[in-house]
Design a protein around this motif. Structure first.
Motif, PDB file in Angstrom:
ATOM      1  N   PHE A 119     -68.447   2.211   9.180  1.00 23.34           N
ATOM      2  CA  PHE A 119     -68.282   1.716   7.616  1.00 23.34           C
ATOM      3  C   PHE A 119     -69.356   2.623   6.823  1.00 23.34           C
ATOM      4  O   PHE A 119     -69.351   2.047   5.768  1.00 23.34           O
ATOM      5  CB  PHE A 119     -68.397   0.269   7.517  1.00 23.34           C
ATOM      6  N   ASP A 120     -69.793   3.594   7.344  1.00 17.90           N
ATOM      7  CA  ASP A 120     -70.944   4.365   6.470  1.00 17.90           C
ATOM      8  C   ASP A 120     -70.099   5.370   5.520  1.00 17.90           C
ATOM      9  O   ASP A 120     -70.550   5.537   4.421  1.00 17.90           O
ATOM     10  CB  ASP A 120     -71.691   5.134   7.326  1.00 17.90           C
ATOM     11  N   LEU A 125     -66.736  -0.501  -2.559  1.00 16.30           N
ATOM     12  CA  LEU A 125     -67.530  -1.347  -3.526  1.00 16.30           C
ATOM     13  C   LEU A 125     -69.108  -1.522  -3.334  1.00 16.30           C
ATOM     14  O   LEU A 125     -69.247  -1.856  -2.020  1.00 16.30           O
ATOM     15  CB  LEU A 125     -66.902  -2.551  -4.024  1.00 16.30           C
ATOM     16  N   THR A 126     -70.064  -1.238  -4.202  1.00 20.13           N
ATOM     17  CA  THR A 126     -71.420  -1.471  -3.623  1.00 20.13           C
ATOM     18  C   THR A 126     -71.957  -2.280  -4.838  1.00 20.13           C
ATOM     19  O   THR A 126     -71.903  -1.894  -5.949  1.00 20.13           O
ATOM     20  CB  THR A 126     -72.199  -0.267  -3.457  1.00 20.13           C
ATOM     21  N   GLU A 127     -72.724  -3.252  -4.502  1.00 18.34           N
ATOM     22  CA  GLU A 127     -73.310  -4.018  -5.608  1.00 18.34           C
ATOM     23  C   GLU A 127     -74.630  -3.481  -6.006  1.00 18.34           C
ATOM     24  O   GLU A 127     -75.358  -3.239  -5.124  1.00 18.34           O
ATOM     25  CB  GLU A 127     -73.407  -5.400  -5.133  1.00 18.34           C
TER      26      GLU A 127
END
Length: 131
Positions: A119-120, A125-127
């Protein structure tokens, strides 16, 4: 129970999955459940694989992660070709019975690409941290 062999190791098992465990599983149409693999120490999700009753039985009884390869139609033990071995610390069934959580001590990258996790590489989406 049909005896099966691993093309990678030549191992054959004839022991079925414990009926008490098997009765709790909700398998998909192919007889599989999702197996989420998590690092024991960091709790990081490393990968997702697929297990049928035999792969789960092998995982529970050998201390190594076993999966069913949907593309190759064979069992495989994580690390046999890559050297990135997963030593199983715990296995838990989710509340619906359609997935298992396997916590492991991971040596090397868990992803077939060599990355630590699968998952790298492609976040969707990153918050951003809020102050």
């Amino acid at each position: 129970m049909t005896r099966v062999s691993s093309a990678t190791t030549g191992e054959t098992t004839g022991s079925p999955l414990d009926p008490a465990v098997a009765s709790q599983l909700k398998r998909d149409a192919a007889g599989l459940v999702a197996a989420v693999v998590q690092a024991h120490d960091t709790r990081e999700v490393l990968m997702v694989g697929w297990m049928d009753d035999e792969a789960l039985h092998r995982t529970l009884t050998t201390g190594r992660s076993w999966f069913w390869s949907r593309s190759r139609s064979e069992y495989w033990r994580k690390g046999d070709t890559s050297g990135a071995v997963q030593r199983v610390r715990s296995v838990s069934l989710d509340c619906d019975g359609d997935a298992v959580l396997v916590t492991v001590d991971q040596s090397g990258g868990a992803c077939h690409t060599g990355d630590r996790t699968c998952f790298d590489a492609r976040p969707l989406l990153t918050e951003e941290p809020t102050s």
